[in-house]
Design an enzyme around this catalytic site. Structure first.
Site, PDB file in Angstrom:
ATOM      1  N   ASP A   9       0.851  -0.953  -0.165  1.00 48.71           N
ATOM      2  CA  ASP A   9       0.063   0.008  -0.144  1.00 48.71           C
ATOM      3  C   ASP A   9       0.884   1.218   0.102  1.00 48.71           C
ATOM      4  O   ASP A   9       2.070   1.134   0.402  1.00 48.71           O
ATOM      5  CB  ASP A   9      -0.804  -0.120   1.288  1.00 48.71           C
ATOM      6  CG  ASP A   9      -1.646   1.276   1.493  1.00 48.71           C
ATOM      7  OD1 ASP A   9      -2.406   1.624   0.623  1.00 48.71           O
ATOM      8  OD2 ASP A   9      -1.298   1.959   2.570  1.00 48.71           O
ATOM      9  N   ASP A  11       0.035   5.270   0.910  1.00 50.37           N
ATOM     10  CA  ASP A  11      -0.467   5.967   2.004  1.00 50.37           C
ATOM     11  C   ASP A  11      -0.232   5.441   3.309  1.00 50.37           C
ATOM     12  O   ASP A  11      -1.240   4.410   3.254  1.00 50.37           O
ATOM     13  CB  ASP A  11      -1.713   6.450   1.834  1.00 50.37           C
ATOM     14  CG  ASP A  11      -1.820   7.673   0.513  1.00 50.37           C
ATOM     15  OD1 ASP A  11      -0.706   7.986   0.043  1.00 50.37           O
ATOM     16  OD2 ASP A  11      -2.930   8.029   0.232  1.00 50.37           O
ATOM     17  N   GLY A  46      -7.359   4.079   3.032  1.00 47.84           N
ATOM     18  CA  GLY A  46      -7.483   3.152   1.830  1.00 47.84           C
ATOM     19  C   GLY A  46      -8.910   3.323   1.123  1.00 47.84           C
ATOM     20  O   GLY A  46      -8.803   2.541   0.229  1.00 47.84           O
ATOM     21  N   ARG A  49     -11.363   8.573  -2.932  1.00 46.79           N
ATOM     22  CA  ARG A  49     -11.580   9.971  -2.733  1.00 46.79           C
ATOM     23  C   ARG A  49     -13.006  10.048  -2.347  1.00 46.79           C
ATOM     24  O   ARG A  49     -13.803  10.741  -1.715  1.00 46.79           O
ATOM     25  CB  ARG A  49     -11.395  10.803  -3.928  1.00 46.79           C
ATOM     26  CG  ARG A  49     -11.038  12.127  -3.657  1.00 46.79           C
ATOM     27  CD  ARG A  49     -10.491  13.103  -4.708  1.00 46.79           C
ATOM     28  NE  ARG A  49      -9.377  12.381  -5.301  1.00 46.79           N
ATOM     29  CZ  ARG A  49      -8.788  12.508  -6.455  1.00 46.79           C
ATOM     30  NH1 ARG A  49      -9.239  13.496  -7.223  1.00 46.79           N
ATOM     31  NH2 ARG A  49      -7.740  12.044  -6.644  1.00 46.79           N
ATOM     32  N   SER A 116      -5.010   5.404  -4.515  1.00 51.53           N
ATOM     33  CA  SER A 116      -4.862   6.782  -4.649  1.00 51.53           C
ATOM     34  C   SER A 116      -4.623   6.961  -6.095  1.00 51.53           C
ATOM     35  O   SER A 116      -3.986   6.460  -6.932  1.00 51.53           O
ATOM     36  CB  SER A 116      -3.453   7.202  -3.858  1.00 51.53           C
ATOM     37  OG  SER A 116      -3.441   8.601  -4.261  1.00 51.53           O
ATOM     38  N   ASN A 118      -3.236   9.527  -7.136  1.00 48.61           N
ATOM     39  CA  ASN A 118      -2.110  10.663  -7.049  1.00 48.61           C
ATOM     40  C   ASN A 118      -1.000   9.717  -6.826  1.00 48.61           C
ATOM     41  O   ASN A 118       0.244  10.127  -6.765  1.00 48.61           O
ATOM     42  CB  ASN A 118      -2.225  11.667  -5.886  1.00 48.61           C
ATOM     43  CG  ASN A 118      -3.337  12.353  -6.139  1.00 48.61           C
ATOM     44  OD1 ASN A 118      -3.279  13.264  -7.310  1.00 48.61           O
ATOM     45  ND2 ASN A 118      -4.184  12.644  -5.378  1.00 48.61           N
ATOM     46  N   ASP A 170      -1.703  -0.498   5.904  1.00 49.01           N
ATOM     47  CA  ASP A 170      -1.901   0.250   7.159  1.00 49.01           C
ATOM     48  C   ASP A 170      -3.454   0.522   7.514  1.00 49.01           C
ATOM     49  O   ASP A 170      -3.999   1.115   8.493  1.00 49.01           O
ATOM     50  CB  ASP A 170      -1.262   1.515   7.034  1.00 49.01           C
ATOM     51  CG  ASP A 170      -2.129   2.670   6.410  1.00 49.01           C
ATOM     52  OD1 ASP A 170      -2.470   2.141   5.121  1.00 49.01           O
ATOM     53  OD2 ASP A 170      -2.460   3.617   6.614  1.00 49.01           O
TER      54      ASP A 170
END
Ligand code: B16
Ligand code: MG
Length: 215
Positions: A9, A11, A46, A49, A116, A118, A170
């Site tokens: 993962d 972030d 996770g 958006r 994400s 991004n 996470d």
């Protein structure tokens, strides 16, 4: 060692962009007069958006149109990307950098599995643009975590089956996604004590001892 690949993962695992997500969502929530704090922010880990925005708007007494919601998500993302723009390779911890290098030297395939959109921008900022063998992210999936799609995509990209890979996560939603996809999971940070995970990491380098790659 039973694994041939590791899917990370992004972030909250490779970097701490989770704090930037919080600051950007908090600014939007404050502007709209919606209560939002770090505890609620943990529910967004996770999660995509738009699904994150829906969770924030649950605490609003106003109903918003789809066009307004799209504008809110755009507003948050603009603030978030501005914060990401301040990141540099110095934001990659020594523990992560050293662990990634040892795993690479051990011959494991290394991939990213992130919700994400991004992801590429973040990897560029922290100097890992060309490091991973595959990157599956929010731009190549139709179902966000806890659906396993992003991890199955990542495993496919490195030509491995789920039982040949381990996922490092996470977020509880990410641990759920890994297990649903048939992957073993190493949980860290917010999800460290999640009982569905096979390994529980205090830091990324614990992976090396847990997988008996290095004492
Ligand atoms: P974006 P991960 C997830 O990334 C974040 O944990 C989550 O908080 C965020 O809403 C999601 O990405 C979408 O991010 O707005 O950049 O597309 O943890 O799956 O790497
Ligand atoms: Mg995460």
């Amino acid at each position: 060692m039973q694994y041939k690949g590791i899917i990370f993962d992004l972030d909250g695992v490779i970097c701490s962009t989770d704090e930037y997500h919080y600051l950007a969502w908090k600014a939007l929530a404050d502007r709209l007069g919606i209560p939002f704090d770090r505890e609620r922010n943990n529910l967004l880990r996770g999660v995509s958006r738009m699904a994150s925005l829906e969770i924030i708007l649950e605490k609003s007494d106003k109903a918003y149109s789809d066009a307004e919601k799209a504008a809110f998500a755009e507003e948050k993302n603009t603030m978030y990307r501005e914060l990401l723009g301040r990141m540099s390779p110095a934001d990659l911890s020594d523990d992560i950098r050293d662990t990634l290098n040892v795993l690479r030297e051990a011959g494991l395939k290394l991939a990213i599995g992130s919700s994400s959109k991004n992801t590429r921008f973040i990897l560029e900022r922290i100097g890992l643009s060309n490091f991973f063998d595959a990157v599956a992210d929010g731009n190549c999936i139709t179902h966000s975590k806890p659906h396993p799609e992003v991890f199955l995509k990542a495993a496919g990209m490195i030509s491995l089956a789920p039982d040949q890979c381990i996922v490092v996560e996470d977020a509880h939603a990410g641990v759920e996604a890994a297990v649903a996809g048939g992957f073993d999971c190493a949980a860290i940070g917010d999800a460290k004590d999640d009982e569905r995970a096979r390994y529980h990491l205090s830091r990324i380098s614990d992976l090396l001892s847990d997988l008996q790659i290095k004492d």
